[in-house]
Design an enzyme around this catalytic site. Sequence first.
Site, PDB file in Angstrom:
ATOM      1  N   ASP A 193      27.431 -22.183  -3.232  1.00  0.00           N
ATOM      2  CA  ASP A 193      26.072 -21.963  -2.730  1.00  0.00           C
ATOM      3  C   ASP A 193      25.245 -21.060  -3.651  1.00  0.00           C
ATOM      4  O   ASP A 193      24.246 -20.485  -3.245  1.00  0.00           O
ATOM      5  CB  ASP A 193      26.131 -21.375  -1.310  1.00  0.00           C
ATOM      6  CG  ASP A 193      26.885 -20.057  -1.289  1.00  0.00           C
ATOM      7  OD1 ASP A 193      27.540 -19.735  -2.314  1.00  0.00           O
ATOM      8  OD2 ASP A 193      26.836 -19.351  -0.275  1.00  0.00           O
ATOM      9  N   HIS A 205      22.539 -25.455 -33.178  1.00  0.00           N
ATOM     10  CA  HIS A 205      22.400 -24.885 -31.834  1.00  0.00           C
ATOM     11  C   HIS A 205      23.707 -24.240 -31.373  1.00  0.00           C
ATOM     12  O   HIS A 205      24.199 -24.474 -30.269  1.00  0.00           O
ATOM     13  CB  HIS A 205      21.890 -25.942 -30.844  1.00  0.00           C
ATOM     14  CG  HIS A 205      20.430 -26.247 -31.031  1.00  0.00           C
ATOM     15  ND1 HIS A 205      19.765 -27.235 -30.363  1.00  0.00           N
ATOM     16  CD2 HIS A 205      19.492 -25.660 -31.825  1.00  0.00           C
ATOM     17  CE1 HIS A 205      18.487 -27.264 -30.737  1.00  0.00           C
ATOM     18  NE2 HIS A 205      18.303 -26.304 -31.624  1.00  0.00           N
ATOM     19  N   ASP A 213      18.862 -16.532 -33.875  1.00  0.00           N
ATOM     20  CA  ASP A 213      17.687 -17.306 -33.424  1.00  0.00           C
ATOM     21  C   ASP A 213      17.555 -17.028 -31.934  1.00  0.00           C
ATOM     22  O   ASP A 213      18.330 -17.542 -31.125  1.00  0.00           O
ATOM     23  CB  ASP A 213      17.938 -18.797 -33.702  1.00  0.00           C
ATOM     24  CG  ASP A 213      16.763 -19.690 -33.313  1.00  0.00           C
ATOM     25  OD1 ASP A 213      15.875 -19.239 -32.563  1.00  0.00           O
ATOM     26  OD2 ASP A 213      16.759 -20.857 -33.745  1.00  0.00           O
ATOM     27  N   ASP A 272       9.976 -17.738 -30.287  1.00  0.00           N
ATOM     28  CA  ASP A 272      11.092 -18.417 -30.956  1.00  0.00           C
ATOM     29  C   ASP A 272      11.195 -17.839 -32.361  1.00  0.00           C
ATOM     30  O   ASP A 272      10.352 -18.129 -33.217  1.00  0.00           O
ATOM     31  CB  ASP A 272      10.800 -19.932 -30.976  1.00  0.00           C
ATOM     32  CG  ASP A 272      11.953 -20.747 -31.527  1.00  0.00           C
ATOM     33  OD1 ASP A 272      13.036 -20.184 -31.748  1.00  0.00           O
ATOM     34  OD2 ASP A 272      11.749 -21.961 -31.736  1.00  0.00           O
ATOM     35  N   HIS A 285      16.620 -30.424 -41.018  1.00  0.00           N
ATOM     36  CA  HIS A 285      15.729 -30.456 -39.848  1.00  0.00           C
ATOM     37  C   HIS A 285      14.269 -30.256 -40.262  1.00  0.00           C
ATOM     38  O   HIS A 285      13.960 -29.801 -41.357  1.00  0.00           O
ATOM     39  CB  HIS A 285      16.153 -29.434 -38.776  1.00  0.00           C
ATOM     40  CG  HIS A 285      16.180 -28.001 -39.234  1.00  0.00           C
ATOM     41  ND1 HIS A 285      15.050 -27.277 -39.491  1.00  0.00           N
ATOM     42  CD2 HIS A 285      17.223 -27.160 -39.472  1.00  0.00           C
ATOM     43  CE1 HIS A 285      15.384 -26.055 -39.853  1.00  0.00           C
ATOM     44  NE2 HIS A 285      16.704 -25.963 -39.864  1.00  0.00           N
ATOM     45  N   HIS A 317       7.835 -26.792 -34.815  1.00  0.00           N
ATOM     46  CA  HIS A 317       7.508 -27.515 -33.577  1.00  0.00           C
ATOM     47  C   HIS A 317       6.471 -26.700 -32.824  1.00  0.00           C
ATOM     48  O   HIS A 317       6.343 -25.497 -33.027  1.00  0.00           O
ATOM     49  CB  HIS A 317       8.773 -27.712 -32.713  1.00  0.00           C
ATOM     50  CG  HIS A 317       9.555 -26.443 -32.477  1.00  0.00           C
ATOM     51  ND1 HIS A 317       9.215 -25.532 -31.517  1.00  0.00           N
ATOM     52  CD2 HIS A 317      10.640 -25.924 -33.117  1.00  0.00           C
ATOM     53  CE1 HIS A 317      10.071 -24.519 -31.562  1.00  0.00           C
ATOM     54  NE2 HIS A 317      10.943 -24.716 -32.526  1.00  0.00           N
ATOM     55  N   HIS A 361      10.261 -25.871 -27.256  1.00  0.00           N
ATOM     56  CA  HIS A 361       9.847 -27.063 -28.012  1.00  0.00           C
ATOM     57  C   HIS A 361       8.708 -27.649 -27.188  1.00  0.00           C
ATOM     58  O   HIS A 361       8.925 -28.457 -26.297  1.00  0.00           O
ATOM     59  CB  HIS A 361      11.004 -28.055 -28.165  1.00  0.00           C
ATOM     60  CG  HIS A 361      12.121 -27.500 -29.012  1.00  0.00           C
ATOM     61  ND1 HIS A 361      13.382 -28.014 -29.031  1.00  0.00           N
ATOM     62  CD2 HIS A 361      12.157 -26.449 -29.875  1.00  0.00           C
ATOM     63  CE1 HIS A 361      14.137 -27.321 -29.865  1.00  0.00           C
ATOM     64  NE2 HIS A 361      13.419 -26.360 -30.389  1.00  0.00           N
ATOM     65  N   GLU A 367      10.041 -22.810 -39.641  1.00  0.00           N
ATOM     66  CA  GLU A 367      11.435 -22.408 -39.661  1.00  0.00           C
ATOM     67  C   GLU A 367      12.297 -23.236 -40.613  1.00  0.00           C
ATOM     68  O   GLU A 367      13.243 -23.897 -40.190  1.00  0.00           O
ATOM     69  CB  GLU A 367      12.019 -22.509 -38.258  1.00  0.00           C
ATOM     70  CG  GLU A 367      11.759 -23.841 -37.555  1.00  0.00           C
ATOM     71  CD  GLU A 367      12.391 -23.877 -36.161  1.00  0.00           C
ATOM     72  OE1 GLU A 367      13.582 -23.586 -36.051  1.00  0.00           O
ATOM     73  OE2 GLU A 367      11.676 -24.189 -35.193  1.00  0.00           O
ATOM     74  N   TYR A 395      21.514 -24.951 -45.374  1.00  0.00           N
ATOM     75  CA  TYR A 395      22.859 -24.806 -44.797  1.00  0.00           C
ATOM     76  C   TYR A 395      23.858 -25.472 -45.734  1.00  0.00           C
ATOM     77  O   TYR A 395      23.730 -26.663 -46.045  1.00  0.00           O
ATOM     78  CB  TYR A 395      22.917 -25.481 -43.415  1.00  0.00           C
ATOM     79  CG  TYR A 395      21.742 -25.098 -42.534  1.00  0.00           C
ATOM     80  CD1 TYR A 395      21.800 -23.989 -41.684  1.00  0.00           C
ATOM     81  CD2 TYR A 395      20.551 -25.840 -42.577  1.00  0.00           C
ATOM     82  CE1 TYR A 395      20.705 -23.632 -40.902  1.00  0.00           C
ATOM     83  CE2 TYR A 395      19.461 -25.489 -41.799  1.00  0.00           C
ATOM     84  CZ  TYR A 395      19.533 -24.395 -40.969  1.00  0.00           C
ATOM     85  OH  TYR A 395      18.447 -24.055 -40.192  1.00  0.00           O
ATOM     86  N   ARG A 408      18.254 -19.524 -42.007  1.00  0.00           N
ATOM     87  CA  ARG A 408      16.980 -20.022 -41.458  1.00  0.00           C
ATOM     88  C   ARG A 408      16.098 -18.799 -41.226  1.00  0.00           C
ATOM     89  O   ARG A 408      16.596 -17.735 -40.820  1.00  0.00           O
ATOM     90  CB  ARG A 408      17.222 -20.779 -40.139  1.00  0.00           C
ATOM     91  CG  ARG A 408      15.938 -21.304 -39.500  1.00  0.00           C
ATOM     92  CD  ARG A 408      16.189 -22.372 -38.418  1.00  0.00           C
ATOM     93  NE  ARG A 408      16.876 -21.904 -37.234  1.00  0.00           N
ATOM     94  CZ  ARG A 408      18.135 -22.163 -36.934  1.00  0.00           C
ATOM     95  NH1 ARG A 408      18.878 -22.888 -37.766  1.00  0.00           N
ATOM     96  NH2 ARG A 408      18.679 -21.711 -35.822  1.00  0.00           N
ATOM     97  N   GLU A 456      12.457 -17.977 -39.237  1.00  0.00           N
ATOM     98  CA  GLU A 456      11.520 -18.622 -38.312  1.00  0.00           C
ATOM     99  C   GLU A 456      10.503 -17.626 -37.769  1.00  0.00           C
ATOM    100  O   GLU A 456      10.867 -16.539 -37.315  1.00  0.00           O
ATOM    101  CB  GLU A 456      12.304 -19.223 -37.131  1.00  0.00           C
ATOM    102  CG  GLU A 456      11.413 -19.824 -36.055  1.00  0.00           C
ATOM    103  CD  GLU A 456      12.211 -20.544 -34.963  1.00  0.00           C
ATOM    104  OE1 GLU A 456      13.372 -20.157 -34.709  1.00  0.00           O
ATOM    105  OE2 GLU A 456      11.656 -21.486 -34.375  1.00  0.00           O
TER     106      GLU A 456
HETATM  107  N1  GLY Z   1      15.433 -21.970 -31.138  1.00  0.00           N
HETATM  108  C1  GLY Z   1      15.411 -23.360 -31.310  1.00  0.00           C
HETATM  109  C2  GLY Z   1      14.548 -23.733 -32.408  1.00  0.00           C
HETATM  110  O1  GLY Z   1      14.293 -22.935 -33.278  1.00  0.00           O
HETATM  111  O2  GLY Z   1      13.998 -24.794 -32.446  1.00  0.00           O
HETATM  112 MN    MN Z   2      14.467 -20.870 -33.026  1.00  0.00          MN
HETATM  113 MN    MN Z   3      12.163 -23.185 -33.319  1.00  0.00          MN
END
Ligand code: GLY
Ligand code: MN
Ligand code: MN
Length: 467
Positions: free
Chosen positions: A65, A269, A286, A297, A376, A380, A387, A410, A414, A432, A434
């Site tokens: 519950d 991720h 991140d 982000d 990538h 975004h 996102h 970002e 890698y 990365r 960002e």
């Molecule tokens: N934190 C997820 C991204 O950077 O898109």
């Molecule tokens: Mn991120």
């Molecule tokens: Mn991001």
Amino acid sequence: MWGFCSSSLKKTPLPAVTAEMAKKRARKKIGLTEFVRRRRELMALMEDDSIAILPGALARFRNSDVEFRFRQDSDFHYLTGFDEPDAVFVLVPGREHGEAILFCRERDDQHEQWHGDVTGPERAMQLYGMDDAFPITDIDDILPGLIEGRSHLYYAMGADRDFDSQVIDWVRMIRSNGQPGTEPPGEFIQLEQYLHELRLFKSAAEIELMRRAAEATVRGHIRILKNVEPGMLEYELEAELYHEFVMAGARWPAYPAIVGGGKNACTFHYICNDDVLCDGDLVLVDAGGEYENYACDLTRTFPVSGRFTKAQVAVYEVVLKAQQAAIDAVKPGNTWNEPHDAAIREVTLGLVDLGILKGDIDNLLKSEAYLPYCPHKTGHWLGLDVHDVGDYRVNGQWRVFEEGMVTTIEPGIYFGVDQDDVPADYRGIGIRIEDDILVTRTGNEVLTAAVPKAIGEIEALMGGGGH
Ligand code: GLY
Ligand code: MN
Ligand code: MN
């Protein structure tokens, strides 16, 4: 006939909206007038003879519950500000008895004893500017009557199987009513295309909330830069981040934090966050806080020991240069893909300098030779969702940046531990960087600029001595 029943079955007398309740709402940065304006803007995009139906998020059980913490659906929050489960919002442009209608949970003493205050339909009208509000349990009796006679029905078709079948049931009820002149809508239209276009452009009040999310996030990242040490567990950094987020009013993370030491940084991720942070490794963090439903982000990558190795410096400088080139390309008039193009150009040049790619730059870009190391996109949209919604292309062309949009930038590089086309020194490095970028009238503003990212600044803050 469809009946409109009384909107409250409350057992005890209904408390008035107190000064304290009003104050609590006043602390929120998005005011009622803005929610009302958003509804008006959406209605202006809808056909005259239409109705929009938007379900809120449902409460979900974590086990037995125990519920997951409730997070309102972002579209629903955007139009209502109403953050309780089991609600449906309806907009009927031009309806004589009111255009904004909410179905929500009724007040219930026993439920409230356990779970706290429920707004209830009457107070929803006062506090959330609804023209009408009804108990959610009466929706099957009332909503078909609102749909009937409207020729266009807007809703998020296909987003939720249960809600799809509920909408079909309401339409079927109108059909089976059998009365002359009771017509179901002839056209079903995707609501999101209009709503998400509105959400893409942030108002001054939304930007203020995103600044708060950014401030909380900056505090978290600076705290871990100052406190990381070899031997710590990744989740100990996660704990330090969340402490600062919450203390600064960002009550929840906007997404599960990624704290990846060494090669874990190469898993985009990665959220296990349970490895030991080793001397000599980098750690990629991140993580962003959510303030009043708005996300930050932010990613930084830094040495666990406080000092970058020579190989790490070489790769880091490429990513940093790519990020700066991409940020410079975020401005009104440029297209959404220009930052990405700027970033991959710098990444490709850098990979040539590192001896990993060989050949003519334009040919390397054309063949996307960078993809195994930089797979990538560079950003975004950001807003209520990390996102966030909003089209990236309009009529088949990349979208042009306009004032009030917010995007992340970002880029990353890698090198997997098994990537044997890469010199051994670079294998297992994932970097990365960002930031969150607001498009302004003349260029851009980096909302997350307060966390250092130049190597000298990072090392100085970490006390590792400068390069
Ligand atoms: N934190 C997820 C991204 O950077 O898109
Ligand atoms: Mn991120
Ligand atoms: Mn991001």
